[in-house]
Structure formats: C-alpha cells, structure tokens
Design a protein around this motif. Structure first.
Motif, PDB file in Angstrom:
ATOM      1  N   ALA A  33       0.901  -1.215   0.044  1.00 29.64           N
ATOM      2  CA  ALA A  33       0.222   0.044  -0.145  1.00 29.64           C
ATOM      3  C   ALA A  33       0.844   1.461  -0.034  1.00 29.64           C
ATOM      4  O   ALA A  33       0.530   2.228  -0.760  1.00 29.64           O
ATOM      5  N   LEU A  34       1.767   1.314   0.698  1.00 31.74           N
ATOM      6  CA  LEU A  34       3.058   2.353   0.793  1.00 31.74           C
ATOM      7  C   LEU A  34       3.777   2.541  -0.665  1.00 31.74           C
ATOM      8  O   LEU A  34       3.552   3.717  -0.977  1.00 31.74           O
ATOM      9  N   ASP A  35       3.739   1.381  -1.232  1.00 32.78           N
ATOM     10  CA  ASP A  35       4.718   1.466  -2.538  1.00 32.78           C
ATOM     11  C   ASP A  35       3.507   2.222  -3.646  1.00 32.78           C
ATOM     12  O   ASP A  35       4.021   3.020  -4.334  1.00 32.78           O
ATOM     13  N   ILE A  36       2.155   1.638  -3.538  1.00 32.67           N
ATOM     14  CA  ILE A  36       1.301   2.259  -4.440  1.00 32.67           C
ATOM     15  C   ILE A  36       0.915   3.739  -4.310  1.00 32.67           C
ATOM     16  O   ILE A  36       1.047   4.409  -5.103  1.00 32.67           O
ATOM     17  N   VAL A  37       0.671   4.064  -2.984  1.00 30.67           N
ATOM     18  CA  VAL A  37       0.301   5.502  -2.727  1.00 30.67           C
ATOM     19  C   VAL A  37       1.495   6.397  -2.937  1.00 30.67           C
ATOM     20  O   VAL A  37       1.320   7.477  -3.337  1.00 30.67           O
ATOM     21  N   SER A  38       2.901   5.991  -2.725  1.00 32.87           N
ATOM     22  CA  SER A  38       3.937   6.950  -2.743  1.00 32.87           C
ATOM     23  C   SER A  38       4.233   7.178  -4.283  1.00 32.87           C
ATOM     24  O   SER A  38       4.931   8.265  -4.552  1.00 32.87           O
ATOM     25  N   THR A  39       3.675   6.241  -5.319  1.00 31.69           N
ATOM     26  CA  THR A  39       3.780   6.587  -6.650  1.00 31.69           C
ATOM     27  C   THR A  39       2.727   7.718  -7.477  1.00 31.69           C
ATOM     28  O   THR A  39       2.927   8.148  -8.494  1.00 31.69           O
ATOM     29  N   ILE A  40       1.971   8.085  -6.349  1.00 28.21           N
ATOM     30  CA  ILE A  40       1.069   9.195  -6.926  1.00 28.21           C
ATOM     31  C   ILE A  40       1.561  10.578  -6.667  1.00 28.21           C
ATOM     32  O   ILE A  40       2.028  10.876  -5.702  1.00 28.21           O
ATOM     33  N   TYR A  41       1.821  11.257  -7.699  1.00 30.40           N
ATOM     34  CA  TYR A  41       2.690  12.496  -7.632  1.00 30.40           C
ATOM     35  C   TYR A  41       2.199  13.587  -6.747  1.00 30.40           C
ATOM     36  O   TYR A  41       0.992  13.884  -6.338  1.00 30.40           O
ATOM     37  N   GLY A  42       3.293  13.951  -5.581  1.00 27.47           N
ATOM     38  CA  GLY A  42       2.951  14.850  -4.737  1.00 27.47           C
ATOM     39  C   GLY A  42       2.308  14.510  -3.546  1.00 27.47           C
ATOM     40  O   GLY A  42       2.379  15.440  -2.522  1.00 27.47           O
ATOM     41  N   ILE A  43       1.878  13.199  -3.260  1.00 23.37           N
ATOM     42  CA  ILE A  43       1.550  12.688  -2.043  1.00 23.37           C
ATOM     43  C   ILE A  43       2.559  12.470  -1.184  1.00 23.37           C
ATOM     44  O   ILE A  43       3.696  11.508  -1.464  1.00 23.37           O
ATOM     45  N   GLU A  44       2.366  12.658   0.348  1.00 17.75           N
ATOM     46  CA  GLU A  44       3.327  12.392   1.188  1.00 17.75           C
ATOM     47  C   GLU A  44       2.768  11.310   1.869  1.00 17.75           C
ATOM     48  O   GLU A  44       1.608  11.492   2.373  1.00 17.75           O
ATOM     49  N   VAL A  45       3.532  10.245   2.323  1.00 18.69           N
ATOM     50  CA  VAL A  45       3.131   9.254   2.986  1.00 18.69           C
ATOM     51  C   VAL A  45       3.824   8.787   4.025  1.00 18.69           C
ATOM     52  O   VAL A  45       5.189   8.638   3.956  1.00 18.69           O
ATOM     53  N   ILE A  76      -6.337   7.455  -4.964  1.00 17.46           N
ATOM     54  CA  ILE A  76      -5.647   6.675  -3.967  1.00 17.46           C
ATOM     55  C   ILE A  76      -6.358   5.361  -3.511  1.00 17.46           C
ATOM     56  O   ILE A  76      -5.790   4.468  -3.624  1.00 17.46           O
ATOM     57  N   LEU A  77      -7.711   5.718  -3.132  1.00 12.92           N
ATOM     58  CA  LEU A  77      -8.446   4.481  -2.953  1.00 12.92           C
ATOM     59  C   LEU A  77      -8.815   3.531  -3.907  1.00 12.92           C
ATOM     60  O   LEU A  77      -8.632   2.331  -3.682  1.00 12.92           O
ATOM     61  N   GLN A  78      -8.948   3.934  -4.978  1.00 12.28           N
ATOM     62  CA  GLN A  78      -8.990   3.207  -6.353  1.00 12.28           C
ATOM     63  C   GLN A  78      -7.734   2.407  -6.460  1.00 12.28           C
ATOM     64  O   GLN A  78      -7.853   1.260  -6.793  1.00 12.28           O
ATOM     65  N   SER A  79      -6.772   2.828  -6.295  1.00 17.47           N
ATOM     66  CA  SER A  79      -5.658   2.361  -6.689  1.00 17.47           C
ATOM     67  C   SER A  79      -5.146   1.236  -5.650  1.00 17.47           C
ATOM     68  O   SER A  79      -4.737   0.130  -6.108  1.00 17.47           O
ATOM     69  N   LEU A  80      -5.421   1.409  -4.467  1.00 17.75           N
ATOM     70  CA  LEU A  80      -5.190   0.497  -3.412  1.00 17.75           C
ATOM     71  C   LEU A  80      -6.387  -0.711  -3.621  1.00 17.75           C
ATOM     72  O   LEU A  80      -5.701  -2.011  -3.597  1.00 17.75           O
ATOM     73  N   ILE A  81      -7.555  -0.514  -3.889  1.00 20.13           N
ATOM     74  CA  ILE A  81      -8.691  -1.505  -4.112  1.00 20.13           C
ATOM     75  C   ILE A  81      -8.498  -2.408  -5.280  1.00 20.13           C
ATOM     76  O   ILE A  81      -8.350  -3.534  -5.186  1.00 20.13           O
ATOM     77  N   CYS A  82      -7.869  -1.888  -6.421  1.00 14.19           N
ATOM     78  CA  CYS A  82      -7.575  -2.521  -7.484  1.00 14.19           C
ATOM     79  C   CYS A  82      -6.271  -3.487  -7.333  1.00 14.19           C
ATOM     80  O   CYS A  82      -6.239  -4.400  -8.031  1.00 14.19           O
ATOM     81  N   ALA A  83      -5.256  -3.085  -6.432  1.00 17.92           N
ATOM     82  CA  ALA A  83      -4.150  -3.791  -6.097  1.00 17.92           C
ATOM     83  C   ALA A  83      -4.568  -4.912  -5.086  1.00 17.92           C
ATOM     84  O   ALA A  83      -3.625  -5.745  -4.836  1.00 17.92           O
TER      85      ALA A  83
END
Length: 132
Positions: free
Chosen positions: A60-72, A98-105
C-alpha cells in the motif's frame, strides 16, 4: 448570557467544551472568535488516515507513494496505518485515485478517515505567525 473563562494548554479539551476562544501571545490578544472561524483561516493540506491489513501495508505504501505529490508516512503507534498528506487542498479526485489504486491492487482497506484542522493546529500556526 454567561461566560466562563478557561485557561488551558489542553487545546483538544478546550475545543470539546468551548464555542469561542481567545488566543493570547505574551499578554496580547492575537486571535478571537468561534473555533470554526479560527480554524477555517489556517491554510493546511488535508490529512487522510488509511488502515490496511498488516500484510498489505508495504504494498500500500508503494502504491500510494507513486501518486505525484502525495506524502505518505507510517504511524509508529499502529503497524497497519499510513498517514497521507494531500498537498493540493481537499481534492476529491486525488482521494478517489488513492482508494481506487489500493482496491485495484487487492489491498484490504480496514478504515479511511479525513482529519480536519483542529484548534491545536490553528494555535501553532497563529503563534508562529505572530512571532515572525
């Protein structure tokens, strides 16, 4: 009308029992009004908390950190929680992405919440500005 003066450094408690506040700095009034009015003046990036299954945290951290500008960040007090700061204001499309990327993964989302600016955040911002 009745007024009760409470002086406290426990701003979370003050926020829970008071409708109006005064903020003093070195004996000078620097802010006053309804808590909602004071906190609304503070520019801040929305913060979201997302809890996932413990085994899903690293992906989840890997996925969210790829979204530009998001600090995780991870929450050191919870091994299943990440704290996400969104730098462009309350942008629904970024939250959706963010939520869609996590659910799809296939990441299991156990909890999602958004935090609003509280009196403590407002106090710190106002005091910092007053000292500049």
């Amino acid at each position: 009308q009745v007024a009760v003066l409470i002086s406290s450094h426990l701003l979370e408690v003050v926020e829970g029992i008071c409708s109006r506040v005064l903020i003093l700095n070195e004996g000078k009034l620097i802010a006053s009004g309804k808590i909602s009015e004071i906190t609304a003046k503070i520019p801040a990036n929305p913060i979201c908390r997302i809890r996932v299954a413990v085994e899903d945290l690293a992906p989840a951290l890997d996925i969210v950190s790829t979204i530009y500008g998001i600090e995780v960040l991870t929450n050191p007090q919870r091994e299943d929680e990440m704290v996400v700061t969104i730098p462009w204001g309350n942008n629904e499309s970024i939250i959706h992405e963010i939520l869609q990327s996590l659910i799809c993964a296939g990441v299991v989302i156990k909890m999602f919440s958004r935090e609003s600016i509280g009196l403590t955040d407002a106090f710190l911002s106002i005091i910092a500005e007053a000292q500049e």
